[in-house]
Design a protein around this motif. Sequence first.
Motif, PDB file in Angstrom:
ATOM      1  N   ARG A 164       1.551   6.767  -6.789  1.00 19.94           N
ATOM      2  CA  ARG A 164       0.435   7.630  -7.190  1.00 19.94           C
ATOM      3  C   ARG A 164       0.576   9.049  -6.664  1.00 19.94           C
ATOM      4  O   ARG A 164      -0.176   9.930  -7.061  1.00 19.94           O
ATOM      5  CB  ARG A 164      -0.883   7.043  -6.674  1.00 19.94           C
ATOM      6  CG  ARG A 164      -1.353   5.801  -7.391  1.00 19.94           C
ATOM      7  CD  ARG A 164      -2.806   5.439  -7.036  1.00 19.94           C
ATOM      8  NE  ARG A 164      -3.155   5.735  -5.659  1.00 19.94           N
ATOM      9  CZ  ARG A 164      -3.131   4.853  -4.653  1.00 19.94           C
ATOM     10  NH1 ARG A 164      -2.753   3.623  -4.876  1.00 19.94           N
ATOM     11  NH2 ARG A 164      -3.478   5.211  -3.443  1.00 19.94           N
ATOM     12  N   GLY A 165       1.493   9.266  -5.710  1.00 22.43           N
ATOM     13  CA  GLY A 165       1.647  10.588  -5.112  1.00 22.43           C
ATOM     14  C   GLY A 165       0.567  10.910  -4.109  1.00 22.43           C
ATOM     15  O   GLY A 165       0.266  12.077  -3.871  1.00 22.43           O
ATOM     16  N   THR A 166      -0.035   9.888  -3.505  1.00 22.38           N
ATOM     17  CA  THR A 166      -1.141  10.106  -2.574  1.00 22.38           C
ATOM     18  C   THR A 166      -0.802   9.702  -1.139  1.00 22.38           C
ATOM     19  O   THR A 166      -1.700   9.617  -0.306  1.00 22.38           O
ATOM     20  CB  THR A 166      -2.387   9.314  -3.029  1.00 22.38           C
ATOM     21  OG1 THR A 166      -2.056   7.920  -3.074  1.00 22.38           O
ATOM     22  CG2 THR A 166      -2.876   9.789  -4.376  1.00 22.38           C
ATOM     23  N   LEU A 167       0.444   9.479  -0.849  1.00 27.51           N
ATOM     24  CA  LEU A 167       0.832   9.075   0.500  1.00 27.51           C
ATOM     25  C   LEU A 167       0.682  10.277   1.436  1.00 27.51           C
ATOM     26  O   LEU A 167       1.381  11.280   1.282  1.00 27.51           O
ATOM     27  CB  LEU A 167       2.269   8.560   0.524  1.00 27.51           C
ATOM     28  CG  LEU A 167       2.759   7.972   1.839  1.00 27.51           C
ATOM     29  CD1 LEU A 167       1.970   6.710   2.171  1.00 27.51           C
ATOM     30  CD2 LEU A 167       4.232   7.642   1.760  1.00 27.51           C
ATOM     31  N   ALA A 168      -0.262  10.190   2.374  1.00 33.05           N
ATOM     32  CA  ALA A 168      -0.536  11.309   3.278  1.00 33.05           C
ATOM     33  C   ALA A 168       0.550  11.464   4.327  1.00 33.05           C
ATOM     34  O   ALA A 168       0.922  12.576   4.691  1.00 33.05           O
ATOM     35  CB  ALA A 168      -1.892  11.106   3.949  1.00 33.05           C
ATOM     36  N   SER A 169       1.035  10.359   4.848  1.00 33.18           N
ATOM     37  CA  SER A 169       2.104  10.435   5.834  1.00 33.18           C
ATOM     38  C   SER A 169       2.920   9.159   5.757  1.00 33.18           C
ATOM     39  O   SER A 169       2.387   8.070   5.572  1.00 33.18           O
ATOM     40  CB  SER A 169       1.506  10.671   7.218  1.00 33.18           C
ATOM     41  OG  SER A 169       1.728   9.641   8.103  1.00 33.18           O
TER      42      SER A 169
ATOM     43  N   ASP B  13       2.418   1.669  -3.455  1.00 36.76           N
ATOM     44  CA  ASP B  13       1.393   2.114  -4.399  1.00 36.76           C
ATOM     45  C   ASP B  13       1.062   3.595  -4.182  1.00 36.76           C
ATOM     46  O   ASP B  13       0.973   4.363  -5.138  1.00 36.76           O
ATOM     47  CB  ASP B  13       0.142   1.243  -4.246  1.00 36.76           C
ATOM     48  CG  ASP B  13      -0.895   1.544  -5.299  1.00 36.76           C
ATOM     49  OD1 ASP B  13      -0.526   1.590  -6.503  1.00 36.76           O
ATOM     50  OD2 ASP B  13      -2.076   1.755  -4.931  1.00 36.76           O
ATOM     51  N   ALA B  14       0.915   4.011  -2.929  1.00 33.75           N
ATOM     52  CA  ALA B  14       0.605   5.413  -2.624  1.00 33.75           C
ATOM     53  C   ALA B  14       1.754   6.335  -3.025  1.00 33.75           C
ATOM     54  O   ALA B  14       1.527   7.442  -3.510  1.00 33.75           O
ATOM     55  CB  ALA B  14       0.271   5.572  -1.142  1.00 33.75           C
TER      56      ALA B  14
ATOM     57  N   GLU C 201       0.829  -1.208   0.000  1.00 32.53           N
ATOM     58  CA  GLU C 201       0.000   0.000   0.000  1.00 32.53           C
ATOM     59  C   GLU C 201       0.866   1.261   0.000  1.00 32.53           C
ATOM     60  O   GLU C 201       0.566   2.221  -0.702  1.00 32.53           O
ATOM     61  CB  GLU C 201      -0.923   0.004   1.221  1.00 32.53           C
ATOM     62  CG  GLU C 201      -2.001  -1.059   1.171  1.00 32.53           C
ATOM     63  CD  GLU C 201      -2.751  -1.189   2.496  1.00 32.53           C
ATOM     64  OE1 GLU C 201      -2.570  -0.321   3.380  1.00 32.53           O
ATOM     65  OE2 GLU C 201      -3.497  -2.172   2.635  1.00 32.53           O
TER      66      GLU C 201
END
Length: 151
Positions: free
Chosen positions: A121-126, A117-118, A114
């Motif tokens: 996608r550039g969506t890793l919040a922290s 993958d994040a 996960e």
Amino acid sequence: LTPGRTLWFCGHSLGAALATLAADHYAGTRGVCTLGSPRVGDPVFARAFDAKLAGRSLRYVNGNDVVTHVPPPIGYAHVDRRRFVAPDGSVSSGAPAIAHFFQDLIGQPGTLLEVIDALARGTLASAPKFLLDHMPKAYAVWMWNDYDANQ
């Protein structure tokens, strides 16, 4: 370098591994300080390094830093004794309160996928703790506090 010149080697992560190898290779090594270093050599290399640079080597390990656990200890060994940075920022030559296992470091195996993958996608919040503990900034703060407390 001019003859008789001494040098300190230091580095973080892969740079720490390279600093270890350079310090071992260079006859004029004054000392070596590593942050978040992976295991560099086999147990024979580690013992020889420790004998050669006794009292002139510092190896900092911050909490759950995942890089300090690779490659696996089968056939590989860390040099020198660890300066362990606990979650409260205290630095000692001790070890973590509990043994580090795969799940302790990154959670369930799916968590790593996960995170990857994040990141893609550039969506890793922290970032997860095992990556945050590897950041050079954290090492710099705790290493300075350790130096200040022991001078």
